[in-house]
Design an enzyme around this catalytic site. Sequence first.
Site: not given
Length: 285
Positions: A34, A36-37
């Site tokens: 997502h 964040g990654h």
Amino acid sequence: MEILQSAAALQAQTEIWRQNKLRIGLVPTMGALHEGHLQLVRAAAQENDVVVVSVFVNPTQFGNAEDFRLYPRVPEADAELLGPAGCTALFLPAVEQMYPQPTVLRFDFGPLERVMEGEHRPGHFNGVATVVSKLFHLSRPHRAYFGQKDLQQVAVIRQLIADLSFDLELVAYPTIREADGLAMSSRNRRLAPADRAVAPRLYEALALGASLVEEQISTPEAVQQAVEQFLAADPAIQLEYFALADGRTLQPIIGTWTPGSVVALCLAAYVGGVRLIDNVLVTLA
């Protein structure tokens, strides 16, 4: 972007990069990527010459076999996201590559793993430390990137790096949230629509607790009670724990606040049978 599936291939590529004086960034993940990654991958691409992203659902950090079975796995979709984000090599190993034989090594992180996630998920951080150590040895990174959503994991890996003298820098990035405040997580994919609508209340509870901590009027015990009561009002949420902890040691805060300190508000809860964690940090005046 190159896809590497064997430990030997990653080691060989790492050796070539090192010989050519290239700086290596590592982003360890369990996939189902997502934003964040991708923030971590983009940061690694800006700060290093090459970037390795590992996608590996690590069995040794799961105490619940059903949770391991249900963890989302979408390697093809992950690969499509990683190239544009700046990934140089995707490391996509099978379990046999990471664990050619059963591991018997055991890590003990002392008080750090006796609280919160360590208390409620026995053996979890031993599995985390084992797989992260393997990834460090295989990729030999100059920097490794992790998200603050897994606050206790970051603290454990920081201690791992210090205790085993890994020659690398740990870089932690703030939690990325959805528009309604829910912390981005691969597990969010498992939420049914009705449960997804409820899940942002976890962040609302943390925000309530943070506002009380900032005022320093309520005691830690009163903040604890206020947050627990807020979440208890919604029967769809099953709180596993809420903790007020020292932001450095993650040990419980009891009795009084310490001016100038950092307070970590951390929780884990089940929403529709899906376990979610989140945290916020407050620096006291």
